[in-house]
Design a protein around this motif. Structure first.
Motif, short mmCIF file in Angstrom:
data_model
loop_
_atom_site.label_atom_id
_atom_site.label_comp_id
_atom_site.label_asym_id
_atom_site.label_seq_id
_atom_site.Cartn_x
_atom_site.Cartn_y
_atom_site.Cartn_z
N HIS A 470 23.77 -2.59 10.29
CA HIS A 470 24.30 -1.28 9.91
C HIS A 470 25.68 -1.46 9.29
O HIS A 470 26.72 -1.13 9.87
N ALA A 471 25.66 -1.98 8.09
CA ALA A 471 26.88 -2.33 7.37
C ALA A 471 26.49 -2.66 5.93
O ALA A 471 25.32 -2.52 5.54
N TYR A 472 27.47 -3.08 5.15
CA TYR A 472 27.23 -3.46 3.74
C TYR A 472 27.68 -4.89 3.53
O TYR A 472 28.76 -5.30 3.99
N MET A 473 26.85 -5.66 2.82
CA MET A 473 27.22 -7.03 2.46
C MET A 473 26.57 -7.39 1.13
O MET A 473 25.42 -7.05 0.86
N ARG A 474 27.35 -8.09 0.28
CA ARG A 474 26.81 -8.69 -0.95
C ARG A 474 27.22 -10.15 -0.98
O ARG A 474 28.39 -10.47 -0.77
N THR A 475 26.27 -11.02 -1.22
CA THR A 475 26.57 -12.45 -1.29
C THR A 475 26.76 -12.90 -2.73
O THR A 475 26.42 -12.20 -3.68
N HIS A 476 27.31 -14.08 -2.88
CA HIS A 476 27.22 -14.80 -4.14
C HIS A 476 25.78 -15.32 -4.30
O HIS A 476 24.98 -15.24 -3.35
N PRO A 477 25.38 -15.84 -5.45
CA PRO A 477 24.10 -16.54 -5.52
C PRO A 477 24.10 -17.69 -4.52
O PRO A 477 25.00 -18.53 -4.52
N ILE A 478 23.09 -17.74 -3.63
CA ILE A 478 23.13 -18.71 -2.54
C ILE A 478 21.78 -19.42 -2.39
O ILE A 478 20.72 -18.86 -2.68
N VAL A 479 21.86 -20.67 -1.89
CA VAL A 479 20.68 -21.47 -1.59
C VAL A 479 20.78 -21.93 -0.15
O VAL A 479 21.85 -21.94 0.46
N ALA A 480 19.65 -22.31 0.42
CA ALA A 480 19.59 -22.70 1.82
C ALA A 480 20.41 -23.96 2.08
O ALA A 480 20.48 -24.88 1.25
N ASN A 481 21.02 -24.01 3.25
CA ASN A 481 21.75 -25.17 3.73
C ASN A 481 20.94 -25.75 4.89
O ASN A 481 20.91 -25.18 5.98
N LEU A 482 20.26 -26.86 4.65
CA LEU A 482 19.36 -27.42 5.66
C LEU A 482 20.10 -27.86 6.92
O LEU A 482 19.54 -27.83 8.02
N GLN A 483 21.36 -28.26 6.78
CA GLN A 483 22.13 -28.69 7.94
C GLN A 483 22.63 -27.50 8.78
O GLN A 483 22.83 -27.61 9.97
N ASP A 484 22.80 -26.35 8.12
CA ASP A 484 23.30 -25.16 8.81
C ASP A 484 22.59 -23.94 8.23
O ASP A 484 23.12 -23.26 7.35
N PRO A 485 21.38 -23.63 8.73
CA PRO A 485 20.56 -22.59 8.10
C PRO A 485 21.21 -21.22 8.04
O PRO A 485 20.86 -20.41 7.18
N GLU A 486 22.13 -20.92 8.96
CA GLU A 486 22.75 -19.59 8.95
C GLU A 486 23.91 -19.48 7.98
O GLU A 486 24.43 -18.37 7.75
N ASN A 487 24.33 -20.59 7.39
CA ASN A 487 25.43 -20.57 6.43
C ASN A 487 24.98 -21.25 5.15
O ASN A 487 25.04 -22.48 5.03
N PRO A 488 24.49 -20.48 4.20
CA PRO A 488 23.96 -21.05 2.96
C PRO A 488 25.06 -21.62 2.08
O PRO A 488 26.26 -21.46 2.35
N THR A 489 24.63 -22.26 1.03
CA THR A 489 25.55 -22.87 0.07
C THR A 489 25.60 -22.01 -1.20
O THR A 489 24.56 -21.54 -1.68
N VAL A 490 26.79 -21.80 -1.71
CA VAL A 490 26.93 -21.06 -2.96
C VAL A 490 26.38 -21.90 -4.10
O VAL A 490 26.72 -23.08 -4.24
N ASP A 491 25.51 -21.33 -4.88
CA ASP A 491 24.91 -22.02 -6.02
C ASP A 491 25.88 -21.93 -7.20
O ASP A 491 26.03 -20.87 -7.82
N VAL A 492 26.52 -23.04 -7.52
CA VAL A 492 27.53 -23.02 -8.59
C VAL A 492 26.90 -22.78 -9.96
O VAL A 492 27.60 -22.35 -10.90
N THR A 493 25.61 -23.00 -10.09
CA THR A 493 24.95 -22.71 -11.37
C THR A 493 24.68 -21.22 -11.55
O THR A 493 24.39 -20.77 -12.66
N GLY A 494 24.75 -20.46 -10.45
CA GLY A 494 24.51 -19.03 -10.53
C GLY A 494 23.06 -18.63 -10.63
O GLY A 494 22.75 -17.46 -10.88
N LYS A 495 22.13 -19.57 -10.42
CA LYS A 495 20.71 -19.29 -10.64
C LYS A 495 19.99 -18.75 -9.40
O LYS A 495 18.87 -18.26 -9.50
N ALA A 496 20.60 -18.84 -8.24
CA ALA A 496 19.94 -18.45 -6.98
C ALA A 496 20.03 -16.93 -6.78
O ALA A 496 20.84 -16.24 -7.41
#
Length: 572
Positions: A470-496
């Motif tokens: 019950h809130a608002y959130m917008r992420t950057h383009p992100i891809v899964a982080n296999l080492q830490d699934p709850e904290n994804p990695t920002v996709d520097v290519t912007g394609k995610a």
């Protein structure tokens, strides 16, 4: 100007408080009328005219009108309900849609239409109260002119003669549960009722039946005129409003009212002559929580908005609502809504009694973490709207590889034609990623994440829309982080994909209380807020660019804002 602003703000506060009194209590009929009168006089004129007169003034007057997209590009679904009385049942009457194109409310045509009639019985898991629904009618109006064309419409209820067929359309009744009576019909404005009382005895409808023979059918009820605009042509610009976790509170009503004012204005500030043509709701609509009267109340409250702009929905945990009689799930959600391009009638398996006992409150009314078997129907579907392909999924259905939903999603994404629909939005209730200390580590999100995120990345999904928090959130383009699934990695290519949580529609449970990281947002979070209610609009301008705006319920420029241009990841 200051005085005018203060008066407007006070009006909205007073009205929403009055409306909450109406929807959260079971007043006598006189109480409803008094409150409706104050609503009509203080709110926008005519906004709640359907609550003005006693329901008994027109027994079969349609109520709870809401729109959705139809099963073809040139059709719209118009839904309503009638009382579960003998006089208003499908053996006695038939509701039809009458259309017109001019502003003087002339209705020259009875378009081809397909009608679905359904009902349901339900016993609450919370207080064991039994409920019999009204007759729910879904009428698909066919062969409309595409391209933002304005139609006036009304729903007429005709007394049946020897045939139920109307204007070469078709009608059938969905098999269902128990039968029984319900409360009365709709309340309308005094002016409309005076006109309709004359219709009851004097007006006859000449309608063409399947056999080509004209029959006279008495009009026993007719709604006031409403309007909608037809969907845009495929591959044309479009503006979509997006909200989640609405409910029926003071804040819910403010969100609805601001959506109505904003979405029906042309977007001239962006140098475009475009209006919002679709609303997405990311689950948790009525917060009925097994009290089925609250579904009817919710449609009453939201009808001024949803009777003019089509709505697409996905199931949230507050739509689970298992029936205490047989532990069937999602029944009210399946009956009240009729989403486009259904893959078949819903397949719903009852909850196992042992699983029910394992849930957090030993109830399957609104469990936050839940995994059931609900396929087809309104569970998952896809539709094209202008430049956008919208894919709606169910967080609370089976999502593992090989499940019906996963197999269908794989096929749907593989056959996308990005030259026709270059933008792809996926909507489901429970998010994969969150910055809030709220719905963390829930089983449905974990399993769905594992099986479907790779598909979103592979096929370059642009935007993922969720509610639940019950809130608002917008992420950057992100891809899964296999080492830490709850904290994804920002996709520097912007394609995610970009993930947007819009669960701040106004629900009765309030905002989330805490961030996971209170001092600063995680690196993958572009914007977040847990203090404002509101909704978003997405203006898909062309193949490569779209403009996103989060609109808070406040009326001043102060406070949280989020506006950003999106580049289409598919072309990067």
């Amino acid at each position: 100007m200051a005085t005018r602003y203060i008066c407007q703000s006070m009006t909205i506060v007073v009205i929403t408080l009055l409306l909450c009194t109406f929807i959260n209590g079971a007043q006598e009929q006189e109480g409803d009328i008094a409150i409706a009168g104050r609503l009509s006089s203080a709110f926008s004129p005519g906004l709640y005219s359907h609550l003005w007169e006693p329901y008994s003034s027109m027994e079969c007057l349609p109520r709870h009108i809401h729109l959705s997209l139809g099963n073809t590009e040139s059709s719209v679904m118009i839904s309503c309900s009638l009382p579960r009385t003998e006089n208003c049942g499908p053996d006695s009457v038939t509701p039809i849609v009458i259309l017109g194109r001019d502003s003087n409310h002339a209705f020259p045509s009875t378009p081809e239409q397909i009608k679905i009639t359904t009902k349901y019985g339900f016993t609450s898991t919370t207080n064991r109260a039994h409920y019999e629904s009204r007759w729910i009618h879904h009428i698909e109006v066919l062969n409309l002119e595409l391209g933002d064309h304005k139609y006036w419409y009304r729903i007429e209820v005709l007394a049946n003669n020897k045939t139920d067929s109307v204007n070469s359309g078709s009608s059938h009744i969905m098999p269902d549960f128990a039968t029984g009576d319900s409360d009365g019909g709709w309340q309308a404005s005094s002016r409309l009722l005076r006109r309709q009382k004359g219709m009851k005895n004097n007006l006859q409808a000449n309608l063409q039946t399947d056999t080509g023979k004209k029959e006279e059918k008495a009009i026993v009820a007719s709604t006031s005129p409403r309007t909608f605009r037809t969907p845009p042509h495929v591959a044309k610009p479009v503006q979509i409003a997006i909200v989640g976790d609405l409910g029926q509170t003071t804040n819910s009503t403010k969100t609805m009212y601001h959506m109505m004012k904003t979405t029906r204005k042309r977007n001239q500030s962006k140098n475009d002559d475009i209006v919002t043509s679709l609303i997405l709701c990311a689950g948790d609509m009525s917060y009925a929580n097994s009290n089925q009267e609250l579904w009817a109340n919710w449609f009453d409250v939201m009808e001024p908005l949803f009777s003019g702009i089509p709505l697409l929905v996905t199931a949230g945990n507050h739509e689970i609502e298992c029936n205490a009689d047989n532990l069937d799930i999602f029944v009210p959600y399946e009956k009240w809504f009729r989403m486009p391009n259904r893959l078949g009638e819903a397949i719903m398996e009852p909850v196992d009694p042992n699983y029910k006992k394992s849930l957090w409150d030993q109830s399957c009314s609104t469990p936050s973490a839940f995994l059931g078997r609900y396929d087809y129907g309104n569970a998952f579907y896809a539709v094209t709207h202008g430049l956008v392909r919208i894919i709606t999924l169910s967080s609370y259905s089976q999502t593992l590889p090989g499940s019906r939903q996963e197999v269908w999603l794989n096929h749907e994404l593989a056959q996308l034609n990005r030259t026709v629909t270059p933008w792809v939005i996926v909507m489901y209730h429970a998010p994969f990623y969150t910055t809030f200390r709220s719905h963390n580590d829930e089983i449905q999100s974990i399993l769905m994440h594992k099986s479907m995120e790779t598909l979103f990345l592979k096929y370059r999904v642009n935007i993922i829309v969720n509610g639940h928090d019950h809130a608002y959130m917008r992420t950057h383009p992100i891809v899964a982080n296999l080492q830490d699934p709850e904290n994804p990695t920002v996709d520097v290519t912007g394609k995610a994909p970009i993930h947007i949580t819009v669960g701040a529609g106004g629900n009765r449970e309030g905002h989330v209380k805490e961030y996971l990281n209170a001092t600063m947002p995680e690196p993958w979070v572009a914007k977040r807020n847990k203090d404002e209610y509101g909704f978003g609009t997405l203006h898909v301008r062309n193949c490569t660019h779209a403009y996103w705006s989060w609109i808070r319920d406040g009326k001043t420029s102060k406070g949280f804002q989020d506006e950003v241009w999106f580049d289409n990841q598919y072309f990067l």
